[in-house]
Design an enzyme around this catalytic site. Sequence first.
Site, PDB file in Angstrom:
ATOM      1  N   PRO A  28      11.823 -27.578   5.233  1.00  0.00           N
ATOM      2  CG  PRO A  28      12.300 -27.504   2.952  1.00  0.00           C
ATOM      3  CD  PRO A  28      11.182 -27.356   3.924  1.00  0.00           C
ATOM      4  CG  MET A  29      14.401 -25.166   8.388  1.00  0.00           C
ATOM      5  SD  MET A  29      13.809 -24.814  10.043  1.00  0.00           S
ATOM      6  CE  MET A  29      13.079 -26.408  10.494  1.00  0.00           C
ATOM      7  CB  THR A  30      20.723 -26.355   5.526  1.00  0.00           C
ATOM      8  OG1 THR A  30      20.246 -26.444   4.194  1.00  0.00           O
ATOM      9  CG2 THR A  30      22.138 -26.894   5.596  1.00  0.00           C
ATOM     10  N   GLY A  62      17.845 -30.163   3.058  1.00  0.00           N
ATOM     11  CA  GLY A  62      18.273 -30.459   1.694  1.00  0.00           C
ATOM     12  C   GLY A  62      19.249 -31.625   1.668  1.00  0.00           C
ATOM     13  CD  GLN A 105      14.665 -28.701   0.146  1.00  0.00           C
ATOM     14  OE1 GLN A 105      15.799 -28.501   0.568  1.00  0.00           O
ATOM     15  NE2 GLN A 105      13.730 -27.766   0.148  1.00  0.00           N
ATOM     16  CG  HIS A 172      15.868 -26.575  -2.665  1.00  0.00           C
ATOM     17  ND1 HIS A 172      15.327 -25.380  -3.065  1.00  0.00           N
ATOM     18  CD2 HIS A 172      16.565 -26.299  -1.518  1.00  0.00           C
ATOM     19  CE1 HIS A 172      15.665 -24.430  -2.203  1.00  0.00           C
ATOM     20  NE2 HIS A 172      16.410 -24.966  -1.265  1.00  0.00           N
ATOM     21  CE1 TYR A 177      21.929 -23.160  -2.335  1.00  0.00           C
ATOM     22  CE2 TYR A 177      19.616 -23.090  -1.700  1.00  0.00           C
ATOM     23  CZ  TYR A 177      20.959 -22.936  -1.381  1.00  0.00           C
ATOM     24  OH  TYR A 177      21.330 -22.551  -0.110  1.00  0.00           O
TER      25      TYR A 177
END
Length: 373
Positions: A28-30, A62, A105, A172, A177
Amino acid sequence: MNAPQVDILFQPFRVKSLALKNRIVMAPMTRSFSPKGVPGENVAAYYRRRAEAEVGLILSEGTAIDRPASKNDPQVPFFHGKEALAGWQRVIDEVHAAGGKMGPQLWHVGAVASFQTEWVPDVPVESPSGLAAPGVPRGGIMSDEAIADTLAAYSRAAADAKRLGFDTFEIHGAHGYLIDQFFWSATNLRKDRFGGATIKERARFAAEVLKEMRAAVGPDYPIILRVSQWKQQEYTARLAETPDAMAEWLVPLVEAGADVLHCSQRRFWEPEFPDQDGTNGLNFAGWAKKLTGAATISVGSVGLSGDFLGSFGGENSSPVGLDNLIQRMERDEFDLIAVGRALITEPRWVAKVRTGDTDDMPDFSPAALGELF
């Protein structure tokens, strides 16, 4: 690199209802390409390209659950509301049409501000103790009502993921976070049942999240939980200094409903407990698997010379070989391997690794983060 060397990466894998054709996961990569929180056709095409090129499991960027301040960037997608969920329906339909498997995610940022934008939500941010980092106040302390509403929001997101046809989802729980802020003693100063002196006590919120989400999807739907020792607020932070402490942290989370632990570290080859003899230098995912019996995903600078934190500082990374990864997978240290930046610059990274066509793998440049292709 020739194909026989990488056979272990292309063995099938199954956990509950999720059957994968290989062991490679898109991390997962923003990406911040969803105006007003709604993923569009360009987002669907971005994920479809990776599915077409043989990624075993795609984990989305995310996506924000249904809480007023669950995200810290206006372009981050929601995972709630009619428009956003219609966008995600298009994404999973495209991925499935290409023969891929995917999970969203599911994310709540807590009190963490974005380092990429000055945008702030129009309501106060929330966290366990009103701290963005150790000794750094930001926003409000979550009340019992806020915690209950957050648990319900996670439950709704789980049900929506299953209803839309996603094959799994990832929670996540890493990188400083919201869930990780409960884990971390420096940001969880609560005196109620969601705080405490031990990591086992501070893991109670995450366990409640898992129980609610498990109830929403039933026993055979696979749930992934992402965890980390390091925090973006403090790269050297550690929740568990010993294997016993790690077991106290992770075993209850598996018992609460996590089928797969996605163990984030900056470099996958680094041993988690270097002073432990006779363990072949097990990494985080290796120890998590050994201690809990759950399936694990490892991650961290796969196929590239530098780590992802350097990329945010403007550093390029060059392709490197996979010998160390293959050795670890052949001895069953962990089950799956997540690949991040390499799949941003080369959608066909997995297919090229399988065929040995790796001579023209591109470097990773931070400029790639500004595009969606």
